[in-house]
Scaffold this active site. Structure first.
Site, mmCIF file in Angstrom:
data_model
loop_
_atom_site.group_PDB
_atom_site.id
_atom_site.type_symbol
_atom_site.label_atom_id
_atom_site.label_comp_id
_atom_site.label_asym_id
_atom_site.label_seq_id
_atom_site.Cartn_x
_atom_site.Cartn_y
_atom_site.Cartn_z
ATOM 1 N N CYS A 173 -18.769 -5.619 -1.476
ATOM 2 C CA CYS A 173 -20.007 -6.022 -0.822
ATOM 3 C C CYS A 173 -19.751 -7.169 0.163
ATOM 4 C CB CYS A 173 -21.083 -6.488 -1.790
ATOM 5 S SG CYS A 173 -21.519 -5.255 -2.990
ATOM 6 N N ARG A 203 -15.437 -4.351 3.064
ATOM 7 C CA ARG A 203 -15.700 -4.836 1.705
ATOM 8 C C ARG A 203 -16.516 -3.842 0.874
ATOM 9 N NH1 ARG A 203 -14.791 -10.292 1.375
ATOM 10 N NH2 ARG A 203 -16.043 -10.440 -0.505
ATOM 11 N N TRP A 229 -20.780 -2.035 -2.029
ATOM 12 C CA TRP A 229 -19.827 -1.234 -2.788
ATOM 13 C C TRP A 229 -20.417 -1.172 -4.190
ATOM 14 C CZ3 TRP A 229 -16.597 -1.940 -7.099
ATOM 15 C CH2 TRP A 229 -15.594 -0.967 -7.266
ATOM 16 N N ASN A 272 -23.337 -10.560 -3.547
ATOM 17 C CA ASN A 272 -22.001 -9.983 -3.678
ATOM 18 C C ASN A 272 -21.430 -10.463 -5.002
ATOM 19 O OD1 ASN A 272 -19.297 -9.180 -3.339
ATOM 20 N ND2 ASN A 272 -18.799 -11.077 -2.285
ATOM 21 N N GLY A 273 -21.047 -9.534 -5.872
ATOM 22 C CA GLY A 273 -20.487 -9.920 -7.166
ATOM 23 C C GLY A 273 -21.130 -9.110 -8.274
ATOM 24 N N GLU A 306 4.713 2.383 -4.446
ATOM 25 C CA GLU A 306 3.853 2.023 -3.324
ATOM 26 C C GLU A 306 3.607 3.230 -2.413
ATOM 27 O OE1 GLU A 306 1.855 -0.103 -2.629
ATOM 28 O OE2 GLU A 306 1.605 -0.107 -0.465
ATOM 29 N N LYS A 365 -0.116 4.799 -1.574
ATOM 30 C CA LYS A 365 -0.642 4.944 -0.195
ATOM 31 C C LYS A 365 -1.118 6.368 0.032
ATOM 32 C CE LYS A 365 -1.140 1.659 0.873
ATOM 33 N NZ LYS A 365 -0.766 0.317 0.551
ATOM 34 N N GLU A 416 -4.350 7.142 -1.998
ATOM 35 C CA GLU A 416 -5.486 6.349 -1.568
ATOM 36 C C GLU A 416 -6.150 6.877 -0.303
ATOM 37 O OE1 GLU A 416 -3.951 2.470 -0.651
ATOM 38 O OE2 GLU A 416 -5.916 1.559 -0.730
ATOM 39 N N HIS A 441 12.745 13.850 -18.589
ATOM 40 C CA HIS A 441 12.145 13.586 -19.906
ATOM 41 C C HIS A 441 10.713 14.111 -19.982
ATOM 42 C CE1 HIS A 441 15.704 11.439 -21.063
ATOM 43 N NE2 HIS A 441 15.669 10.802 -19.898
ATOM 44 N N LYS A 479 -11.972 -3.238 0.349
ATOM 45 C CA LYS A 479 -10.777 -4.035 0.666
ATOM 46 C C LYS A 479 -10.600 -5.214 -0.288
ATOM 47 C CE LYS A 479 -7.346 -5.219 3.384
ATOM 48 N NZ LYS A 479 -6.129 -4.411 3.223
HETATM 49 C C1 F6R Z 1 -3.849 -0.580 -1.678
HETATM 50 C C2 F6R Z 1 -4.468 -1.892 -1.720
HETATM 51 C C3 F6R Z 1 -4.881 -2.442 -3.044
HETATM 52 C C4 F6R Z 1 -4.701 -3.970 -3.065
HETATM 53 C C5 F6R Z 1 -5.274 -4.553 -4.363
HETATM 54 C C6 F6R Z 1 -5.057 -6.049 -4.443
HETATM 55 O O1 F6R Z 1 -3.485 -0.223 -0.390
HETATM 56 O O2 F6R Z 1 -4.650 -2.511 -0.717
HETATM 57 O O3 F6R Z 1 -4.189 -1.838 -4.085
HETATM 58 O O4 F6R Z 1 -3.358 -4.259 -2.949
HETATM 59 O O5 F6R Z 1 -6.638 -4.280 -4.439
HETATM 60 O O6 F6R Z 1 -5.689 -6.709 -3.395
HETATM 61 P P1 F6R Z 1 -5.269 -8.163 -2.963
HETATM 62 O O7 F6R Z 1 -3.879 -8.098 -2.433
HETATM 63 O O8 F6R Z 1 -6.279 -8.551 -1.927
HETATM 64 O O9 F6R Z 1 -5.334 -9.029 -4.193
#
Ligand code: F6R
Length: 607
Positions: A2, A27, A74, A100-101, A479, A483, A486, A502, A602
């Protein structure tokens, strides 16, 4: 999670609120809304869906009101819908509030308020807050907000307006970010700095328990005990251009291409002499012989950077390192003490679980180090020592350049703490190789675009994919898989290549895409054996290797990506580039909303 914005000044509020929300859409983007006071009437407009839906709705109306609030959501409590979108109102329809929260005790508050006759029109936790403010309001909005927030448990940044006083906004922060922007005869509120940059660079970052009262002529920041605070105004020197796409079709691609520059920026000062300069960690170095254990705690992509950080730091220091997902950390009662160093890693610096882990570590009197991107964020302010990764504004939900600079920061830290010896190499030689990496990232970007598109054409048609590697390459594989999942919505699993037999090998079928990382010399032959096991069962293998191993690897894979030669410990810095591009182009071929994948946000400020 949010985004909230607010405006009070001489201009029409609506375009400013919408512009601010655009910058905060990262957000949360499942619904949005605004409230504006128009001739002493509160006008609310809300719309389920992306901000564009609200924007279109508002384009048909001409509001002139010069005070208002905005919100992009969100969903946590209640599905995305017009009713659940903010702002929310009290029973009398005079107050409008954005939040927000999460209000953890909202059910209990709601039950009590219902008994007192309040009626609710949404499924959100937020709505209780505006009803509480209504309950306590007797002419003074700040007082009512203070009384209401005293009853709330959880994390929240709120802002509220009252149609009977079109000259005031009151806002409060507890565990969710809130920033006051100071313009010429006007004031702004926002969850994050980019929303303020088009209007002002002068900001006050509110701390937990602080309330701000914005009036037309002035503002007042009030501390947790009701005292008036004289807070310093900070000047933000960010480049507004960073918030634009600069001709790229998506922020993610733009951010991938910014990597050489942001990496240069991060390396510049530490590598300007013959020894690494990192004054930020002097205090840690002084107490290094007392450090018995290092913990690295983070979420998602930042956690994946921590896995590589562990390998580097253990090699460099000989101190045992544990890596934890922040959401698990404090619930497993980790054995932290005064002689522990807890490193928390976060792009946003606001991730709720990571922040809670940091606070837990501080309670246990451990030393703490934040590896953080956003300057002024809560984690950046609360950690004892801070290593800023200087990746600049990252807008795409999928983290790329911040991840690369987290890895770079761990390399610097390990080289510094290792005092010249890491992985059997002399510092001088490694520093030389590290200086070359930004140019090599550039080269990798140039090299990769064509082959990656071809590979993505293949992968886009599959529902499942595998990423395999050993050692550092396994951490990188995790990672790569994240990606792809996601942003392209293809299910991807990362496996330590030796572990496939295994159980997971049962899933290898004719043609299934397997991305295999082979950047580590000592593990090359072992990886090749594992790849043979995969190919014998029909897996279609995309290999990623360094130039110097290419002739050995080429015949063992179906498709080869070659990254420039470097020391094996630096290979993840280059190997991540094809992985990022692969997920990007696969998602693009599948027409996915790359910068704003479904269900995500984000900055994850809820636990
Ligand atoms: C994936 C991604 C998330 C963040 C995670 C932590 O691409 O961006 O997995 O890495 O939400 O976020 P931060 O780094 O802001 O604590």
């Amino acid at each position: 999670m949010c985004g909230i914005v607010g405006y009070i000044g001489p201009k029409g509020a609506v375009p400013i609120l919408l512009e601010g929300l655009k910058k905060l859409e990262y957000r949360g983007y499942d619904s949005a809304g605004i409230a504006v006071i128009e001739d002493k009437n509160l006008e609310l407009r809300k719309a389920e869906g992306k901000l564009k839906v609200l924007d279109d709705k508002l384009s048909l109306e001409k509001f002139k009101g010069n005070i208002g609030l905005g919100h992009t959501r969100w969903a946590t409590h209640g599905r995305p819908s017009d009713e659940n979108a903010h702002p929310h109102q009290d029973c009398g329809g005079k107050l409008a509030l954005v939040h927000n929260g999460i209000i953890e005790n909202f059910q209990e508050i709601k039950r009590n308020l219902e008994k007192e006759g309040h009626t609710f029109s949404s499924e959100t936790d937020t709505e209780v807050v505006v009803h509480l403010v209504e309950k306590f309001f007797s002419g003074n909005l700040s007082e009512a907000v203070q009384k209401a927030t005293a009853l709330l448990e959880g994390s929240y940044a709120i802002a509220v307006i009252n149609q009977e006083n079109p000259d005031q906004i009151v806002a409060y922060r507890q565990d969710s970010p809130l920033i006051l922007g100071i313009g010429e005869g006007e004031y702004y509120l926002a969850s994050d700095i980019p929303a303020l940059l088009p209007y002002t660079r002068r900001v006050i970052i509110l701390e937990d328990g602080e309330m701000v009262e914005l009036n037309r002529e002035n503002y007042r920041v009030i501390g947790p005990g009701g005292e008036l605070l004289n807070k310093e105004i900070e000047e933000i020197d960010w480049d507004l251009e960073m918030a634009e796409k600069k001709g790229f079709p998506h922020y993610m691609l733009k951010e991938i291409h910014e990597q050489p520059d942001v990496m240069r920026q991060l390396l510049e000062k530490p590598l300007r002499g013959s020894e690494i300069e990192l004054p930020e960690i002097d205090a840690i170095l002084k107490s290094q012989e007392k450090i018995e254990k290092i913990f690295i705690v983070a979420c998602g992509t930042a956690y994946h950077s921590g896995l590589i950080g562990k390998a580097l730091l253990e090699k460099a220091t000989g101190i045992p390192v544990e890596v934890d997902m922040a959401s698990e950390f404090r619930y497993r009662s980790p054995l932290i003490g005064e002689n522990s160093l807890v490193i928390v890693v976060s792009q946003s610096g606001e991730t709720a679980d990571t922040l809670a882990a940091l606070r837990h570590a501080r309670d246990k009197r451990a030393k703490t180090l934040g590896i953080v991107n956003v300057q002024g964020s809560t984690i950046a302010r609360e950690a004892d020592q801070l290593l800023l990764i200087e990746a600049g504004l990252e807008i795409a939900v999928a983290s790329t350049k911040a991840y690369l600079n987290m890895l770079t920061a761990f390399n610097l830290l390990a080289l510094k703490m290792g005092d010249g010896d890491i992985a059997g190499n002399e510092n001088g030689e490694l520093l030389h190789l590290l200086r070359e990496i930004p140019a090599q990232v550039e080269k990798t970007l140039l090299r990769m675009e064509k082959p990656v598109r071809k590979a993505a054409e293949y992968i886009k048609n599959w529902d499942n994919a595998f990423f395999v590697g050993r050692g550092l390459d396994f951490s990188l594989a995790l990672e790569g898989a994240l990606k792809l999942k996601e942003i392209s919505y293809i299910h991807a699993e990362a496996y330590a290549a030796g572990e496939l037999k295994h159980g997971t090998l049962a899933l290898i079928e004719e043609g299934i895409p397997v991305v295999a990382l082979l950047t580590q010399e000592s593990l090359l032959e072992k990886m090749i054996s594992n790849i043979q096991e995969i190919r014998a069962r029909g897996g279609y293998v995309f290999g990623i290797t360094q130039d110097r191993f290419a002739s050995r690897v080429a015949e063992e894979v179906d498709f080869l990506f070659k990254i420039p030669n470097t020391a094996d410990i630096f290979a993840p810095l280059l190997g991540t580039v094809p992985l990022q591009l692969l997920s990007y182009f696969t998602a693009d071929f599948r027409d996915c909303p790359i910068d704003q994948p479904r269900n995500l946000a984000k900055s994850v400020t809820v636990e």
